[in-house]
Scaffold this active site. Sequence first.
Site, PDB file in Angstrom:
ATOM      1  CD  GLU A 146      13.397   0.823   8.755  1.00 21.93           C
ATOM      2  OE1 GLU A 146      14.007   1.903   9.258  1.00 21.93           O
ATOM      3  OE2 GLU A 146      14.014  -0.161   8.606  1.00 21.93           O
ATOM      4  CD  GLU A 201      10.356  12.954  10.790  1.00 20.19           C
ATOM      5  OE1 GLU A 201       9.208  12.504  10.946  1.00 20.19           O
ATOM      6  OE2 GLU A 201      11.425  12.319  10.181  1.00 20.19           O
ATOM      7  N   GLY A 253       3.023   4.909  13.066  1.00 26.02           N
ATOM      8  CA  GLY A 253       3.853   3.549  13.470  1.00 26.02           C
ATOM      9  C   GLY A 253       3.234   3.122  14.816  1.00 26.02           C
ATOM     10  CD  GLU A 277      -0.054  11.438  14.614  1.00 24.41           C
ATOM     11  OE1 GLU A 277       0.546  12.350  13.901  1.00 24.41           O
ATOM     12  OE2 GLU A 277      -1.340  11.778  14.661  1.00 24.41           O
ATOM     13  CD  GLU A 279      -5.340   9.103  -0.242  1.00 25.17           C
ATOM     14  OE1 GLU A 279      -6.273   9.232  -0.931  1.00 25.17           O
ATOM     15  OE2 GLU A 279      -5.302   9.045   0.960  1.00 25.17           O
ATOM     16  N   GLY A 315       6.809   4.980   7.656  1.00 24.47           N
ATOM     17  CA  GLY A 315       6.377   6.386   7.834  1.00 24.47           C
ATOM     18  C   GLY A 315       6.521   7.201   9.140  1.00 24.47           C
ATOM     19  CE  LYS A 354      -1.753   3.144   2.624  1.00 24.85           C
ATOM     20  NZ  LYS A 354      -1.653   4.072   1.617  1.00 24.85           N
ATOM     21  CB  CYS A 414      13.286   9.158   7.629  1.00 26.97           C
ATOM     22  SG  CYS A 414      14.153   7.983   6.616  1.00 26.97           S
TER      23      CYS A 414
HETATM   24  P1  NAP Z   1       2.420   8.481   7.174  1.00 26.42           P
HETATM   25  O1  NAP Z   1       1.549   9.750   7.347  1.00 26.42           O
HETATM   26  O2  NAP Z   1       2.951   7.865   8.539  1.00 26.42           O
HETATM   27  O3  NAP Z   1       2.021   7.373   6.134  1.00 26.42           O
HETATM   28  C1  NAP Z   1       2.999   6.382   5.766  1.00 26.42           C
HETATM   29  C2  NAP Z   1       2.157   5.540   5.158  1.00 26.42           C
HETATM   30  O4  NAP Z   1       0.911   5.001   5.991  1.00 26.42           O
HETATM   31  C3  NAP Z   1       1.195   6.066   4.097  1.00 26.42           C
HETATM   32  O5  NAP Z   1       1.057   5.000   2.864  1.00 26.42           O
HETATM   33  C4  NAP Z   1      -0.188   6.294   4.693  1.00 26.42           C
HETATM   34  O6  NAP Z   1      -1.347   6.128   3.728  1.00 26.42           O
HETATM   35  C5  NAP Z   1      -0.189   5.009   5.651  1.00 26.42           C
HETATM   36  N1  NAP Z   1      -1.111   5.463   6.655  1.00 26.42           N
HETATM   37  C6  NAP Z   1      -1.655   6.205   7.359  1.00 26.42           C
HETATM   38  N2  NAP Z   1      -2.520   6.136   8.361  1.00 26.42           N
HETATM   39  C7  NAP Z   1      -2.554   4.887   8.407  1.00 26.42           C
HETATM   40  C8  NAP Z   1      -3.281   3.887   9.445  1.00 26.42           C
HETATM   41  N3  NAP Z   1      -3.843   4.319  10.290  1.00 26.42           N
HETATM   42  N4  NAP Z   1      -3.269   2.514   9.171  1.00 26.42           N
HETATM   43  C9  NAP Z   1      -2.151   2.157   8.205  1.00 26.42           C
HETATM   44  N5  NAP Z   1      -1.714   2.830   7.339  1.00 26.42           N
HETATM   45  C10 NAP Z   1      -1.790   4.272   7.378  1.00 26.42           C
HETATM   46  O7  NAP Z   1       3.973   9.225   6.862  1.00 26.42           O
HETATM   47  P2  NAP Z   1       4.477  10.091   5.450  1.00 26.42           P
HETATM   48  O8  NAP Z   1       3.764  11.186   5.842  1.00 26.42           O
HETATM   49  O9  NAP Z   1       3.698   9.360   4.367  1.00 26.42           O
HETATM   50  O10 NAP Z   1       5.988   9.893   5.420  1.00 26.42           O
HETATM   51  C11 NAP Z   1       6.620  10.854   6.314  1.00 26.42           C
HETATM   52  C12 NAP Z   1       7.225  10.317   7.546  1.00 26.42           C
HETATM   53  O11 NAP Z   1       7.883   9.098   7.012  1.00 26.42           O
HETATM   54  C13 NAP Z   1       8.130  11.009   8.070  1.00 26.42           C
HETATM   55  O12 NAP Z   1       7.924  10.990   9.447  1.00 26.42           O
HETATM   56  C14 NAP Z   1       9.460  10.103   7.945  1.00 26.42           C
HETATM   57  O13 NAP Z   1      10.504  10.271   8.934  1.00 26.42           O
HETATM   58  C15 NAP Z   1       9.025   8.908   7.691  1.00 26.42           C
HETATM   59  N6  NAP Z   1      10.017   8.150   7.150  1.00 26.42           N
HETATM   60  C16 NAP Z   1      10.803   7.212   7.768  1.00 26.42           C
HETATM   61  C17 NAP Z   1      11.599   6.466   6.691  1.00 26.42           C
HETATM   62  C18 NAP Z   1      12.575   5.551   7.674  1.00 26.42           C
HETATM   63  O14 NAP Z   1      12.919   4.609   7.220  1.00 26.42           O
HETATM   64  N7  NAP Z   1      12.858   5.409   8.804  1.00 26.42           N
HETATM   65  C19 NAP Z   1      11.762   6.632   5.679  1.00 26.42           C
HETATM   66  C20 NAP Z   1      11.175   7.494   4.924  1.00 26.42           C
HETATM   67  C21 NAP Z   1      10.037   8.387   5.855  1.00 26.42           C
HETATM   68  P3  NAP Z   1      -1.973   7.258   3.105  1.00 26.42           P
HETATM   69  O15 NAP Z   1      -0.907   8.497   3.162  1.00 26.42           O
HETATM   70  O16 NAP Z   1      -2.143   7.038   1.791  1.00 26.42           O
HETATM   71  O17 NAP Z   1      -2.933   7.844   3.989  1.00 26.42           O
END
Ligand code: NAP
Length: 450
Positions: free
Chosen positions: A227, A352, A210, A208, A155, A205, A152, A261
């Site tokens: 991650e 962050e 996570g 929060e 989006e 992601g 997934k 990240c």
């Molecule tokens: P996010 O808001 O946490 O979303 C990540 C993914 O989770 C998206 O596909 C999102 O779908 C999905 N998601 C949202 N709510 C969910 C739920 N309740 N249950 C299951 N899945 C859900 O993160 P983001 O805004 O896309 O990315 C930024 C974050 O990613 C930053 O905090 C960054 O540090 C972190 N990140 C970490 C790494 C690492 O390797 N440590 C690498 C890159 C990014 P939708 O967006 O489609 O709703």
Amino acid sequence: MKSVINPATEEAIEELELAGPEELNAAVEAAKTAWPKWRDVSISDRARLLRRLAGLIEDDAEHLARLETRNVGKPISDSRAEVAMVADVFHFYAGAIDKHYGETIPVEGGVDFTFREPLGVVGLITPWNFPMNIASWKLGPALACGNTVVLKPAEITPLTAMRLAGLALEAEIPEGVLNVVVGPGSVVGKTLVEHPDVAKIAFTGSTEVGRSIMKGAAGTIKRVTLELGGKSANVVFADADLDKAAGSAPIAVFGNAGQDCCARSRILVETSVFDTFVDRLINETKKITVGDPESESTQMGPLVSAQQRDTVASYVDGEAAWQGEAPSGRGYWFPPTILAPVSNDDRVAREEVFGPVVAVIPFHDEAEAIELANDTPYGLSGSVWSKDGAKALRVTRRIDSGVISINSNTSVRVSTPFGGFKQSGFGRELGMHALDGYSEVKNVYMSTEA
Ligand code: NAP
Ligand code: MG
């Protein structure tokens, strides 16, 4: 229908029908049906299929890179490097499958040995900042180990993941092995996390989300790897090669417009060189070319969305030590911004930002450098700069972070483990370590008694 937007122009590049729980359930069913067959594909054939996929990615590289640039707004030169890494990841895991050994363990009365068994159907949830790369870090080891997957993507940036699924079919990876479902995280992501037929969730992601995934996985005791976010420190001692440290510091935080990240968004600088370092940092940051991500010379593009731009702007309320320029008009632009001196207690140093904003923080000695570097809930990445190798290693060992570089601002390599300490998550991606996250150890005892 949902419009997929180009963040540099705010124009729609594609209209998509979003999936809901029904489509997600169908994808899990397809993965479940495909699993026994994929598990039983011989190791050499599985490796051959992954290599074929890597080859098709290489053939499609320019198209994939353009797609990623238009969807995420990242500079085309970055997207090209990312596609190359995606192909390398599949090559690596094609070569790794037959080197993920079990053990034989000395016991009495017989022999004891271990197998690495696939988990079954694995759910992969990825963010929007490195959509294609992060998908490959999960797909490579998951498929190599003999799992089938439901991916997934975020989006707002689903296009390269969808393309990868098409290339997998072209490579003759059987239908049902790699499924991509595009829909909102709070609906289809959540359904995937709670699905009784899914054995594991590999998530990248925010911390929060996570947290909610850990909770959601508890009902079915799913395996989880996370991650998450970061607030990495770039520690610069007075005895460092300041040209090198300042030369690479801008891209280490402004690369991918700070939406990384691993962004070294806190630069900790020893007080005796603080002003000199900030001057050099400003001079080096001035050299970053901000603009049209499709232009060959661009080093920083727009942010991914208007929402992300608003979030980033909320961290810059006072006066910046320096702020660059970004295009005006259409596109979600935000200029590179240097805040100095900042206290580690300020909001911008604690949270962050995920945008092109860096906080430069002074420290007095080695002990304070370690204390400040660790004074964060995160522990993902970071750097230590000093010509005194023993000191650099001493400090590095004391920083609670999964990935750290000495006299370098790099974080990620195909063959080395990547992942977080503390609230940056757990589990490791890339390298041989990732294979452990997509397999279970089965111990077998066989009696040799007559
Ligand atoms: P996010 O808001 O946490 O979303 C990540 C993914 O989770 C998206 O596909 C999102 O779908 C999905 N998601 C949202 N709510 C969910 C739920 N309740 N249950 C299951 N899945 C859900 O993160 P983001 O805004 O896309 O990315 C930024 C974050 O990613 C930053 O905090 C960054 O540090 C972190 N990140 C970490 C790494 C690492 O390797 N440590 C690498 C890159 C990014 P939708 O967006 O489609 O709703
Ligand atoms: Mg989000």
